[in-house]
Design a protein around this motif. Structure first.
Motif, PDB file in Angstrom:
ATOM      1  N   SER A 168       0.821  -1.217   0.000  1.00 38.83           N
ATOM      2  CA  SER A 168       0.000   0.000   0.000  1.00 38.83           C
ATOM      3  C   SER A 168       0.852   1.262   0.000  1.00 38.83           C
ATOM      4  N   THR A 169       2.145   1.108  -0.295  1.00 36.66           N
ATOM      5  CA  THR A 169       3.076   2.239  -0.248  1.00 36.66           C
ATOM      6  C   THR A 169       3.733   2.447  -1.602  1.00 36.66           C
ATOM      7  N   LYS A 170       3.875   3.713  -2.009  1.00 34.93           N
ATOM      8  CA  LYS A 170       4.527   4.007  -3.274  1.00 34.93           C
ATOM      9  C   LYS A 170       6.041   3.854  -3.135  1.00 34.93           C
ATOM     10  N   VAL A 171       6.704   3.680  -4.276  1.00 36.27           N
ATOM     11  CA  VAL A 171       8.162   3.513  -4.275  1.00 36.27           C
ATOM     12  C   VAL A 171       8.831   4.652  -3.533  1.00 36.27           C
ATOM     13  N   ILE A 172       8.426   5.866  -3.818  1.00 40.85           N
ATOM     14  CA  ILE A 172       9.006   7.034  -3.138  1.00 40.85           C
ATOM     15  C   ILE A 172       8.084   7.393  -1.979  1.00 40.85           C
ATOM     16  N   TYR A 173       8.368   6.834  -0.808  1.00 45.92           N
ATOM     17  CA  TYR A 173       7.521   7.056   0.362  1.00 45.92           C
ATOM     18  C   TYR A 173       8.139   8.062   1.327  1.00 45.92           C
ATOM     19  N   ASP A 174       9.344   8.547   1.030  1.00 44.55           N
ATOM     20  CA  ASP A 174      10.087   9.394   1.971  1.00 44.55           C
ATOM     21  C   ASP A 174      10.131  10.860   1.530  1.00 44.55           C
ATOM     22  N   TYR A 175       9.117  11.299   0.791  1.00 49.19           N
ATOM     23  CA  TYR A 175       9.167  12.647   0.225  1.00 49.19           C
ATOM     24  C   TYR A 175       9.172  13.730   1.296  1.00 49.19           C
ATOM     25  N   ARG A 176       8.545  13.465   2.455  1.00 49.54           N
ATOM     26  CA  ARG A 176       8.562  14.458   3.548  1.00 49.54           C
ATOM     27  C   ARG A 176       9.990  14.750   3.988  1.00 49.54           C
ATOM     28  N   PHE A 177      10.808  13.713   4.023  1.00 48.94           N
ATOM     29  CA  PHE A 177      12.224  13.860   4.381  1.00 48.94           C
ATOM     30  C   PHE A 177      12.932  14.750   3.372  1.00 48.94           C
ATOM     31  N   HIS A 178      12.682  14.523   2.107  1.00 49.15           N
ATOM     32  CA  HIS A 178      13.326  15.312   1.057  1.00 49.15           C
ATOM     33  C   HIS A 178      12.847  16.770   1.068  1.00 49.15           C
ATOM     34  N   LEU A 179      11.574  16.967   1.374  1.00 46.48           N
ATOM     35  CA  LEU A 179      11.056  18.336   1.466  1.00 46.48           C
ATOM     36  C   LEU A 179      11.699  19.092   2.629  1.00 46.48           C
ATOM     37  N   ALA A 180      11.952  18.404   3.722  1.00 46.84           N
ATOM     38  CA  ALA A 180      12.603  19.039   4.880  1.00 46.84           C
ATOM     39  C   ALA A 180      14.000  19.517   4.514  1.00 46.84           C
ATOM     40  N   ILE A 181      14.708  18.719   3.729  1.00 43.88           N
ATOM     41  CA  ILE A 181      16.046  19.116   3.278  1.00 43.88           C
ATOM     42  C   ILE A 181      15.959  20.324   2.357  1.00 43.88           C
ATOM     43  N   ALA A 182      14.987  20.303   1.443  1.00 40.54           N
ATOM     44  CA  ALA A 182      14.814  21.434   0.524  1.00 40.54           C
ATOM     45  C   ALA A 182      14.475  22.711   1.296  1.00 40.54           C
ATOM     46  N   LYS A 183      13.636  22.588   2.313  1.00 45.20           N
ATOM     47  CA  LYS A 183      13.272  23.760   3.118  1.00 45.20           C
ATOM     48  C   LYS A 183      14.481  24.323   3.838  1.00 45.20           C
ATOM     49  N   ALA A 184      15.340  23.442   4.363  1.00 47.16           N
ATOM     50  CA  ALA A 184      16.541  23.874   5.091  1.00 47.16           C
ATOM     51  C   ALA A 184      17.632  24.373   4.156  1.00 47.16           C
ATOM     52  N   SER A 185      17.424  24.247   2.850  1.00 45.46           N
ATOM     53  CA  SER A 185      18.405  24.790   1.900  1.00 45.46           C
ATOM     54  C   SER A 185      18.363  26.312   1.869  1.00 45.46           C
ATOM     55  N   LYS A 186      17.282  26.872   2.443  1.00 46.94           N
ATOM     56  CA  LYS A 186      17.068  28.325   2.490  1.00 46.94           C
ATOM     57  C   LYS A 186      16.890  28.915   1.083  1.00 46.94           C
ATOM     58  N   SER A 187      16.504  28.057   0.150  1.00 52.46           N
ATOM     59  CA  SER A 187      16.181  28.515  -1.203  1.00 52.46           C
ATOM     60  C   SER A 187      14.688  28.297  -1.388  1.00 52.46           C
ATOM     61  N   PRO A 188      13.868  29.326  -1.174  1.00 50.79           N
ATOM     62  CA  PRO A 188      12.409  29.139  -1.229  1.00 50.79           C
ATOM     63  C   PRO A 188      11.918  28.647  -2.582  1.00 50.79           C
ATOM     64  N   TYR A 189      12.641  28.983  -3.646  1.00 48.33           N
ATOM     65  CA  TYR A 189      12.193  28.548  -4.970  1.00 48.33           C
ATOM     66  C   TYR A 189      12.360  27.032  -5.134  1.00 48.33           C
ATOM     67  N   ILE A 190      13.468  26.495  -4.623  1.00 49.06           N
ATOM     68  CA  ILE A 190      13.666  25.043  -4.678  1.00 49.06           C
ATOM     69  C   ILE A 190      12.580  24.356  -3.858  1.00 49.06           C
ATOM     70  N   TYR A 191      12.328  24.861  -2.665  1.00 44.42           N
ATOM     71  CA  TYR A 191      11.329  24.256  -1.792  1.00 44.42           C
ATOM     72  C   TYR A 191       9.942  24.303  -2.423  1.00 44.42           C
TER      73      TYR A 191
END
Length: 270
Positions: free
Chosen positions: A137-160
């Motif tokens: 019942s889980t998609k291959v990419i189930y860890d997207y929240r983790f990746h979004l947290a990294i993008a947010k901490a990049s301090k680049s709002p456009y990437i996030y």
């Protein structure tokens, strides 16, 4: 044989084309449900599904009691064909775009993250990795929240913001059970956890090069797993899934040794 698009997808596509050609401009009210039913000779259910699809993409905006309007940001938008990503080759192309963005996000995160950012990224990683969701019942990419947290901490709002927008597009519709047989599920989760750990340690140590390599390797292994499915069954995901268990059993046991050695080597320097 290519699967025929659903009527709602076709209606949504026709409305998009009218917006693209400026026959419907931002702020314009689109025809009513009954008018669309008559124009396209479809049911109200089909029309509503098409409107919901375009509303979820921000192309249409519903105003209660007034009608449905073309959104102000509907023109010149970044778009990916939702129907096209039902095929594995198209899914891989979108994941390649994701890799280009997220590798840089990891590098910027390692350089710019605050102490609180690093704590939150580790907390989220451990929470997600401990869930061990049911592969069926889980998609291959189930860890997207983790990746979004990294993008947010990049301090680049456009990437996030780009990654947030891309979430429903870059998350493949392939279920984990399609590529990971039940007996290999725990090994698969452990492998992903090890990759996550390398990314997080590099971020915690402000190791820009290490974070870059670890994120690149993490995403490349995901892409390579799907490429294996394509090479074994070049048709639709459903066809590819039937060939998956034997492929991934060997993938879990034989992780790209060269990539692992690079990351291990990087870790020894710090």
């Amino acid at each position: 044989m290519k699967k025929r698009q659903s009527f709602s997808v076709e209606v949504a596509g026709q409305l998009k084309e009218m917006i693209r050609k400026r026959k419907l401009k931002p702020g314009d009210r689109i025809p009513t449900e009954s008018e669309l039913c008559e124009i396209y000779e479809v049911s109200r259910t089909v029309v509503r599904e098409a409107i919901m699809r375009l509303s979820s993409e921000g192309i249409l905006v519903a105003r209660q009691g007034i009608g449905v309007f073309v959104g102000e940001q509907a023109v010149n938008r970044f778009e990916v064909d939702w129907d096209a990503i039902r095929t594995l080759p198209q899914t891989i192309m979108v994941l390649e775009l994701r890799k280009a963005v997220e590798v840089e996000a990891a590098a910027l995160c390692a350089a710019r993250r605050t102490r609180n950012d690093a704590v939150e990224i580790r907390r989220l990683m451990e929470k997600i990795d401990a869930e061990h969701a049911d592969p069926s019942s889980t998609k291959v990419i189930y860890d997207y929240r983790f990746h979004l947290a990294i993008a947010k901490a990049s301090k680049s709002p456009y990437i996030y913001e780009l990654l947030k927008y891309m979430k429903p597009i870059v998350t493949p519709r392939v279920k984990l059970s399609s590529i990971v047989p039940e007996e290999n599920a725990e090994k698969y989760y452990e492998m992903i956890h090890q990759q996550h750990e390398k990314i997080v340690v590099a971020i915690e140590e402000s190791d820009v090069e290490g974070a870059t390599e670890a994120m690149r390797y993490h995403l490349e292994t995901s892409i390579n797993r799907l490429r294996n499915l394509v090479s074994n069954s070049p048709g639709q995901m459903k066809e590819a899934a039937a060939h998956a268990p034997g492929i991934v059993a060997s993938l879990v046991k034989n992780i790209d040794s060269e990539g692992e050695q690079k990351i291990r080597s990087r870790g020894r320097k710090h």
